[in-house]
Design a protein around this motif. Sequence first.
Motif, short mmCIF file in Angstrom:
data_model
loop_
_atom_site.label_atom_id
_atom_site.label_comp_id
_atom_site.label_asym_id
_atom_site.label_seq_id
_atom_site.Cartn_x
_atom_site.Cartn_y
_atom_site.Cartn_z
N MET A 170 0.84 -1.19 0.00
CA MET A 170 0.00 0.00 0.00
C MET A 170 0.88 1.25 0.00
N HIS A 171 1.88 1.23 -0.88
CA HIS A 171 2.86 2.31 -0.94
C HIS A 171 3.30 2.52 -2.37
N ARG A 172 3.63 3.75 -2.70
CA ARG A 172 4.24 4.10 -3.99
C ARG A 172 5.68 4.47 -3.74
N TYR A 173 6.56 3.99 -4.60
CA TYR A 173 7.98 4.29 -4.50
C TYR A 173 8.39 5.16 -5.68
N LEU A 174 8.93 6.34 -5.40
CA LEU A 174 9.45 7.22 -6.44
C LEU A 174 10.94 6.95 -6.56
N LEU A 175 11.37 6.48 -7.73
CA LEU A 175 12.73 6.00 -7.93
C LEU A 175 13.35 6.58 -9.19
N ILE A 176 14.66 6.54 -9.25
CA ILE A 176 15.42 6.91 -10.44
C ILE A 176 16.07 5.61 -10.92
N ALA A 177 15.98 5.36 -12.23
CA ALA A 177 16.53 4.11 -12.76
C ALA A 177 17.20 4.34 -14.11
N GLN A 178 18.13 3.45 -14.42
CA GLN A 178 18.79 3.47 -15.72
C GLN A 178 18.33 2.23 -16.50
N VAL A 179 18.03 2.42 -17.76
CA VAL A 179 17.63 1.32 -18.63
C VAL A 179 18.90 0.55 -19.01
N MET A 180 18.99 -0.69 -18.56
CA MET A 180 20.21 -1.48 -18.78
C MET A 180 20.15 -2.32 -20.05
N TRP A 181 18.97 -2.76 -20.43
CA TRP A 181 18.80 -3.54 -21.64
C TRP A 181 17.36 -3.39 -22.15
N VAL A 182 17.19 -3.59 -23.44
CA VAL A 182 15.87 -3.51 -24.07
C VAL A 182 15.74 -4.69 -25.03
N LYS A 183 14.58 -5.32 -24.99
CA LYS A 183 14.29 -6.44 -25.89
C LYS A 183 12.89 -6.22 -26.45
N PRO A 184 12.76 -6.12 -27.78
CA PRO A 184 11.43 -5.94 -28.36
C PRO A 184 10.51 -7.11 -28.00
N ASP A 185 9.25 -6.82 -27.80
CA ASP A 185 8.23 -7.84 -27.54
C ASP A 185 7.94 -8.53 -28.87
N GLU A 186 8.15 -9.83 -28.95
CA GLU A 186 7.96 -10.55 -30.21
C GLU A 186 6.50 -10.57 -30.65
N GLU A 187 5.57 -10.40 -29.71
CA GLU A 187 4.15 -10.43 -30.04
C GLU A 187 3.62 -9.06 -30.47
N ASN A 188 4.33 -8.00 -30.12
CA ASN A 188 3.90 -6.64 -30.48
C ASN A 188 5.15 -5.79 -30.66
N ALA A 189 5.49 -5.49 -31.87
CA ALA A 189 6.75 -4.79 -32.19
C ALA A 189 6.83 -3.39 -31.59
N GLU A 190 5.69 -2.78 -31.22
CA GLU A 190 5.71 -1.45 -30.63
C GLU A 190 6.00 -1.49 -29.14
N HIS A 191 5.91 -2.67 -28.53
CA HIS A 191 6.16 -2.84 -27.09
C HIS A 191 7.55 -3.42 -26.88
N CYS A 192 8.02 -3.36 -25.62
CA CYS A 192 9.31 -3.96 -25.32
C CYS A 192 9.37 -4.42 -23.86
#
Length: 135
Positions: free
Chosen positions: A71-93
């Motif tokens: 029952m809490h929201r966490y405000l965080l800073i993150a770095q994108v380390m890797w990306v892989k396209p979603d094979e079922e929907n090319a616009e998603h990842c």
Amino acid sequence: MRENKRHSPRVERIERALIQLSSGCARLGESGVTVSAQIRDVSVTGFKAHLPTLIQEGAIVDVCISVADHMHRYLLIAQVMWVKPDEENAEHCFAGFRLLPSEESDLMAWMRAFRGISHPGKHSVERKRKTLFGH
């Protein structure tokens, strides 16, 4: 695979996150917008998410993760380390995020909340999940 380089133990969870795509972050010209993503697993140091848009590897993003059973929201800073396209929907990842320290973030509260999964031992992930989350 680059996806499996996180050193901290993970807990499979499905949570909702809002990710702010800043300038130069999105591949499709969507900078300055916030997208809703689905978290797939978490650890003390990061998380894996499914996003409805492609995102730039290496980008630094603001993240708000709502953890339902905390029952809490966490405000965080993150770095994108890797990306892989979603094979079922090319616009998603799928993307892996590493949490970064920041005075403006809830990283310390996040680490306290998930510290039980940061020390692997004899217990299974399922037992740790029951201990941490009561189910």
